[in-house]
Design an enzyme around this catalytic site. Sequence first.
Site, PDB file in Angstrom:
ATOM      1  N   VAL A  19     -30.609  29.357   9.860  1.00 38.44           N
ATOM      2  CA  VAL A  19     -32.177  30.246  10.618  1.00 38.44           C
ATOM      3  C   VAL A  19     -32.967  30.317   9.259  1.00 38.44           C
ATOM      4  O   VAL A  19     -33.794  29.928   9.980  1.00 38.44           O
ATOM      5  CB  VAL A  19     -31.379  31.510  11.202  1.00 38.44           C
ATOM      6  CG1 VAL A  19     -32.112  32.557  11.077  1.00 38.44           C
ATOM      7  CG2 VAL A  19     -30.340  31.079  11.988  1.00 38.44           C
ATOM      8  N   LYS A  20     -32.295  30.951   8.093  1.00 40.33           N
ATOM      9  CA  LYS A  20     -33.888  31.426   7.061  1.00 40.33           C
ATOM     10  C   LYS A  20     -34.430  29.939   6.833  1.00 40.33           C
ATOM     11  O   LYS A  20     -35.010  29.989   6.383  1.00 40.33           O
ATOM     12  CB  LYS A  20     -32.320  32.104   6.202  1.00 40.33           C
ATOM     13  CG  LYS A  20     -31.772  33.196   6.620  1.00 40.33           C
ATOM     14  CD  LYS A  20     -31.486  33.940   5.335  1.00 40.33           C
ATOM     15  CE  LYS A  20     -30.906  35.305   5.451  1.00 40.33           C
ATOM     16  NZ  LYS A  20     -30.329  36.199   4.353  1.00 40.33           N
ATOM     17  N   LYS A  22     -34.495  26.974   7.787  1.00 34.54           N
ATOM     18  CA  LYS A  22     -35.209  26.402   9.593  1.00 34.54           C
ATOM     19  C   LYS A  22     -35.988  27.156   9.926  1.00 34.54           C
ATOM     20  O   LYS A  22     -37.478  26.826   9.950  1.00 34.54           O
ATOM     21  CB  LYS A  22     -34.368  25.934  10.589  1.00 34.54           C
ATOM     22  CG  LYS A  22     -33.260  25.237  10.376  1.00 34.54           C
ATOM     23  CD  LYS A  22     -32.584  24.985  12.000  1.00 34.54           C
ATOM     24  CE  LYS A  22     -31.844  23.724  12.018  1.00 34.54           C
ATOM     25  NZ  LYS A  22     -30.394  23.598  12.774  1.00 34.54           N
ATOM     26  N   GLY A  23     -36.461  28.438   9.359  1.00 32.02           N
ATOM     27  CA  GLY A  23     -37.039  29.512  10.034  1.00 32.02           C
ATOM     28  C   GLY A  23     -38.249  29.315   8.484  1.00 32.02           C
ATOM     29  O   GLY A  23     -39.527  29.492   8.498  1.00 32.02           O
ATOM     30  N   ARG A  25     -39.112  25.598   7.415  1.00 29.89           N
ATOM     31  CA  ARG A  25     -39.803  25.214   8.073  1.00 29.89           C
ATOM     32  C   ARG A  25     -41.142  25.495   8.716  1.00 29.89           C
ATOM     33  O   ARG A  25     -41.785  25.152   9.350  1.00 29.89           O
ATOM     34  CB  ARG A  25     -38.954  24.014   8.349  1.00 29.89           C
ATOM     35  CG  ARG A  25     -39.471  23.163   8.719  1.00 29.89           C
ATOM     36  CD  ARG A  25     -38.330  21.928   9.447  1.00 29.89           C
ATOM     37  NE  ARG A  25     -39.473  21.576  10.541  1.00 29.89           N
ATOM     38  CZ  ARG A  25     -40.143  20.293  10.839  1.00 29.89           C
ATOM     39  NH1 ARG A  25     -39.920  19.450   8.839  1.00 29.89           N
ATOM     40  NH2 ARG A  25     -40.862  19.477  11.213  1.00 29.89           N
ATOM     41  N   ASP A  70     -18.312  23.986  -2.245  1.00 29.77           N
ATOM     42  CA  ASP A  70     -18.985  23.633  -0.884  1.00 29.77           C
ATOM     43  C   ASP A  70     -18.122  23.791   0.556  1.00 29.77           C
ATOM     44  O   ASP A  70     -18.268  22.689   1.340  1.00 29.77           O
ATOM     45  CB  ASP A  70     -19.228  22.021  -1.546  1.00 29.77           C
ATOM     46  CG  ASP A  70     -18.147  21.196  -1.414  1.00 29.77           C
ATOM     47  OD1 ASP A  70     -16.672  21.733  -1.583  1.00 29.77           O
ATOM     48  OD2 ASP A  70     -17.367  20.262  -1.113  1.00 29.77           O
ATOM     49  N   HIS A 118     -28.220  20.302  -6.087  1.00 30.96           N
ATOM     50  CA  HIS A 118     -27.076  20.972  -5.910  1.00 30.96           C
ATOM     51  C   HIS A 118     -27.297  23.047  -6.977  1.00 30.96           C
ATOM     52  O   HIS A 118     -27.321  22.673  -7.672  1.00 30.96           O
ATOM     53  CB  HIS A 118     -25.951  20.766  -6.730  1.00 30.96           C
ATOM     54  CG  HIS A 118     -25.348  19.354  -5.322  1.00 30.96           C
ATOM     55  ND1 HIS A 118     -24.334  19.302  -5.316  1.00 30.96           N
ATOM     56  CD2 HIS A 118     -26.423  18.476  -5.028  1.00 30.96           C
ATOM     57  CE1 HIS A 118     -23.927  17.818  -4.772  1.00 30.96           C
ATOM     58  NE2 HIS A 118     -24.848  18.131  -4.522  1.00 30.96           N
ATOM     59  N   GLU A 137     -22.793  26.034  -1.056  1.00 32.42           N
ATOM     60  CA  GLU A 137     -23.752  24.908  -1.731  1.00 32.42           C
ATOM     61  C   GLU A 137     -24.579  24.221  -1.124  1.00 32.42           C
ATOM     62  O   GLU A 137     -24.064  24.395  -0.079  1.00 32.42           O
ATOM     63  CB  GLU A 137     -22.180  23.817  -2.230  1.00 32.42           C
ATOM     64  CG  GLU A 137     -23.322  22.052  -2.812  1.00 32.42           C
ATOM     65  CD  GLU A 137     -21.912  21.564  -2.787  1.00 32.42           C
ATOM     66  OE1 GLU A 137     -22.023  21.134  -3.597  1.00 32.42           O
ATOM     67  OE2 GLU A 137     -22.466  20.437  -1.406  1.00 32.42           O
ATOM     68  N   HIS A 153     -20.946   7.770   1.406  1.00 37.30           N
ATOM     69  CA  HIS A 153     -20.212   8.617   1.854  1.00 37.30           C
ATOM     70  C   HIS A 153     -19.300   8.150   2.673  1.00 37.30           C
ATOM     71  O   HIS A 153     -18.153   7.771   2.723  1.00 37.30           O
ATOM     72  CB  HIS A 153     -20.384   9.935   2.575  1.00 37.30           C
ATOM     73  CG  HIS A 153     -19.982  10.711   2.742  1.00 37.30           C
ATOM     74  ND1 HIS A 153     -18.474  10.815   4.051  1.00 37.30           N
ATOM     75  CD2 HIS A 153     -18.930  12.082   2.205  1.00 37.30           C
ATOM     76  CE1 HIS A 153     -18.054  11.983   3.863  1.00 37.30           C
ATOM     77  NE2 HIS A 153     -18.467  12.711   2.637  1.00 37.30           N
TER      78      HIS A 153
END
Length: 214
Positions: A19-20, A22-23, A25, A70, A118, A137, A153
């Site tokens: 949330v933080k 994306k906030g 952005r 992580d 990281h 992480e 990956h």
Amino acid sequence: MNWETFLAPYIQVVEELKVKLKGIRAQYEYESKHSPIEFVTARVKPISSIIDKAKRKNILLDKIEEEMQDIAGVRVVCQFVDDIYTIVTMLRERNDFEIVEEKDYIEHKKESGYRSYHMIIRYPVATIKGEKQVIAEIQIRTLAMNFWATNEHSLNYKYQGRIPSHIKSKLKRAAEAAFQLDEEMAMIKDEVQEAQRIFNQYKLTHKHKGGGSS
Ligand code: 0O2
Ligand code: 0O2
């Protein structure tokens, strides 16, 4: 081990961080400015992966809280390499968590060809039993670095960490090509950002005129 109870604070942390970030952005969007954040993803490591990693790294289960950093993972993906360092600076200035460690795998790429920045943080989460400090992480990388890491990956998963050497060398070349792409894009960054600023402004004014739903 009761996994549900163990993982609950990690789920909370991942949701809060998502949330933080994306906030951040969204705030850039409101101001029609280039956002250093393209998108944010997050996950809590699946139980089977936690167990596998603990075995692989000889981590005792009662030590995973401190030693496996992580379990809560947030990924911030950016357009440009510069954006990564903008985010790093921004995160260093925050006071809602403490930075435990920073690993710059951009300046110092890994043997595999992996590049990312990281940040290991200690994040306080409110639980019904009081405050708990949870390690998380934050991986910060460009779209190109993300493209490479996602593919590598998948191959690692397919070959269970033992990628044949002819594929490994192709991957290393691909990592360099991805980095080249980042460098080429950096050269036209101002052009791209200006175009995006104009487009965002256009979207905003159209939204305010209250027409379409997008
Ligand atoms: P695998 O096996 O991990 O490759 P949303 O709120 O909609 O944005 P959503 O849909 O819950 O979020 O999922 P999200 O956040 O888009 O994550 C999608 C994939 O990215 C998952 O892969 C995650 O494992 C991976 N991922 C996201 N963030 C991180 C991170 O910080 N660290 C690591 N290691 N992985 C991350 P899959 O599909 O589960 O497959
Ligand atoms: P997942 O959830 O499957 O992604 P190390 O002791 O350095 O080997 P450590 O201490 O876990 O490992 O930390 P490190 O290296 O900083 O990396 C942690 C995470 O970074 C990994 O999680 C990956 O998400 C990512 N990463 C690191 N190296 C590579 C790489 O070579 N290729 C790709 N694709 N990702 C990498 P996990 O534990 O692998 O799990």
